[in-house]
Each structure stands twice: as structure tokens, then as C-alpha cells.
Design a protein around this motif. Structure first.
Motif, mmCIF file in Angstrom:
data_model
loop_
_atom_site.group_PDB
_atom_site.id
_atom_site.type_symbol
_atom_site.label_atom_id
_atom_site.label_comp_id
_atom_site.label_asym_id
_atom_site.label_seq_id
_atom_site.Cartn_x
_atom_site.Cartn_y
_atom_site.Cartn_z
ATOM 1 N N THR A 141 0.587 -1.378 0.182
ATOM 2 C CA THR A 141 -0.009 0.017 -0.315
ATOM 3 C C THR A 141 0.715 1.246 0.033
ATOM 4 N N ASP A 142 0.531 2.683 -0.700
ATOM 5 C CA ASP A 142 1.073 3.610 -0.794
ATOM 6 C C ASP A 142 0.859 4.097 0.738
ATOM 7 N N TYR A 146 2.028 6.248 10.570
ATOM 8 C CA TYR A 146 2.793 5.501 12.484
ATOM 9 C C TYR A 146 2.287 6.424 12.994
ATOM 10 N N LEU A 147 1.958 6.100 13.768
ATOM 11 C CA LEU A 147 1.598 6.922 15.225
ATOM 12 C C LEU A 147 2.164 6.307 16.956
ATOM 13 N N ASP A 148 2.322 7.320 17.197
ATOM 14 C CA ASP A 148 3.099 7.193 18.878
ATOM 15 C C ASP A 148 3.049 8.653 19.204
ATOM 16 N N ALA A 188 6.331 5.431 5.300
ATOM 17 C CA ALA A 188 5.498 5.886 6.429
ATOM 18 C C ALA A 188 5.340 7.118 6.948
ATOM 19 N N HIS A 189 4.073 7.825 7.697
ATOM 20 C CA HIS A 189 3.800 8.777 7.626
ATOM 21 C C HIS A 189 4.714 9.154 9.028
ATOM 22 N N VAL A 190 5.406 9.413 10.117
ATOM 23 C CA VAL A 190 4.914 8.899 11.454
ATOM 24 C C VAL A 190 4.221 10.282 12.141
#
Ligand code: DC
Length: 218
Positions: A141-142, A146-148, A188-190
Motif C-alpha cells: 500500500t502507498d 505510524y502513530l506514537d 510511513a508518515h510518522v
């Protein structure tokens, strides 16, 4: 509209807001929401019910090979039932939370879960949350996020839900297992949302998705 269903992968640490934000994003886009943590929790609950020792890899793998499950999509949410039952409340107990990092570290379990989670594509476009969605389940997937958030903030969030949990220890177990550990996947967009509301976090995710959807697809 593309021919293949799209998958929005939302991974991250415990209590980083994956569920809340994945649900908000799914609702805004009209996509189907999939909570993969709930699937691992369901197997953990099943093992506890059947008195399977969750520290015994072989026994857990055998239980996973034999249990009778079905995937359902109700109100645009996927759920995994066992013997026709969905243990919605039972999978949130402290006992299940303590068992789940052991159960989810078993390679045969991860293989089984990956196949089930990929099968969810039959329900249409997905917003899928977990620990290894962008890195292992749908690496193609494009749309990877990523959540933190800082451990103090995450502990507070769990406490507000009435759950006392050592989030750092669970992250450590999730990150250190040998098969598909928790990690930031390539591309990933963090988002660190320690100081953000869920409206702000989901708004950021949606803006990024809509920007990418407006670009010509590869
Ligand atoms: O998101 P959660 O707390 O409900 O997840 C429960 C556990 O399941 C978590 O400790 C790690 C595991 N998990 C996983 O290994 N891979 C996933 N894709 C989702 C959850």
C-alpha cells in the motif's frame, strides 16, 4: 475510483490513538474499519477459555490451526467471530491484555492472522490498524501511517479508559519479537500526537490521504 480496493495502514505503539483515529478516518472516507489487535485479542481470549498455556508456542499454534472462525462486516466494521460468537467485551480484560503479546509473538499465529487480514479486502476499501500492517500485511500500500506519543501521555490515555497498563513493556515485547515486529515501515508518515487532539491527528491523516489520492495513481 481505482479498480483495486485501497488499504490505509495505521500502525503504532499501544495507546497512540490508532483505534480512535482509524475509526474517524474510515468514517470520513466511507471505508471499512479493521482492528487487527482485536483479532489477536480474540485468539488470546480463546486460549484462556480453552486453558491453553499462552507461553507454550506449540499449543497456541495448534489452537490457532483448529479454532472455527468467520470474518463478518457489520456497519462497515470487520469482526472475527469464534464458533459464531464475537467476544467484544471479553477481549478488553486485563487477563487478555497480559496474554496477547505472548500469543501475537507466535510465528504460526502471525502467518494465520496475515492471511485473514488480507482476506478483509473482499469487503472493499479498508482502514486497517495494527502493528505490522504497513510492513507485513499490506506492504504494497502507498498509504502508511505510524502513530506514537510519549509514554506518559499514553499511560494517561489508558488510565482514562479505566485500564492500568504498562505500555512501555508491551511496546518492548511487540518491537522485540522476531516475526513482524512493531516498526516504522519504509515510506510511513510518522505522527507524534502527544500534544494533539484526535480531531487534529485524523485531520492530518485525512489531508495526507486526500493529497495522495488527488495525484495520478501509479
Ligand atoms: O492494538 P491492541 O492493543 O488491541 O493490540 C493487542 C496486541 O496485539 C498488541 O500487544 C500487539 C498485537 N498486535 C500485533 O502484534 N500485530 C497487529 N497487527 C495488531 C496487534
Amino acid at each position: 475510483m481505482s479498480q483495486h480496493p485501497l488499504v490505509i495502514a495505521i500502525d503504532g505503539t499501544s495507546a497512540s490513538g490508532k483505534s480512535t483515529n482509524a475509526k474517524l478516518v474510515a468514517r470520513d472516507l466511507g471505508y471499512v474499519y479493521v482492528d487487527t489487535g482485536a483479532m489477536y485479542r480474540t485468539l488470546s481470549w480463546y486460549c484462556l477459555q480453552k486453558k491453553v498455556d499462552v507461553n507454550d508456542e506449540k499449543a497456541v499454534a495448534t489452537a490457532c490451526r483448529k479454532w472455527k472462525t468467520a470474518l463478518e462486516c457489520i456497519d462497515k466494521k470487520v469482526r472475527l467471530t469464534v464458533d459464531g460468537y464475537y467476544p467484544e467485551k471479553e477481549i478488553r480484560t486485563e487477563a487478555v491484555t497480559a496474554a496477547v503479546s505472548h500469543v501475537s509473538a507466535v510465528p504460526k499465529v502471525r502467518e494465520w492472522m496475515k492471511n485473514k487480514q488480507r482476506e478483509c479486502i473482499k469487503f472493499g476499501n479498508l482502514v486497517m490498524e495494527g502493528r505490522d500492517i504497513g510492513s507485513n500485511v499490506f506492504p504494497e500500500t502507498d498509504f502508511k501511517f505510524y502513530l506514537d506519543a510519549c509514554p506518559d501521555e499514553r499511560t494517561k490515555r489508558r488510565a482514562a479508559e479505566g485500564v492500568k497498563e504498562n505500555v512501555v513493556m508491551r511496546d518492548q515485547r511487540d518491537s522485540q519479537r522476531s516475526t513482524s515486529p512493531l516498526m516504522i515501515s519504509l515510506g510511513a508518515h510518522v505522527i507524534n500526537n502527544s500534544k494533539m487532539t484526535s480531531a487534529e491527528t485524523s485531520g492530518l491523516i485525512l489531508a495526507e490521504i486526500k493529497k495522495r489520492l488527488a495525484q495520478p495513481r501509479r
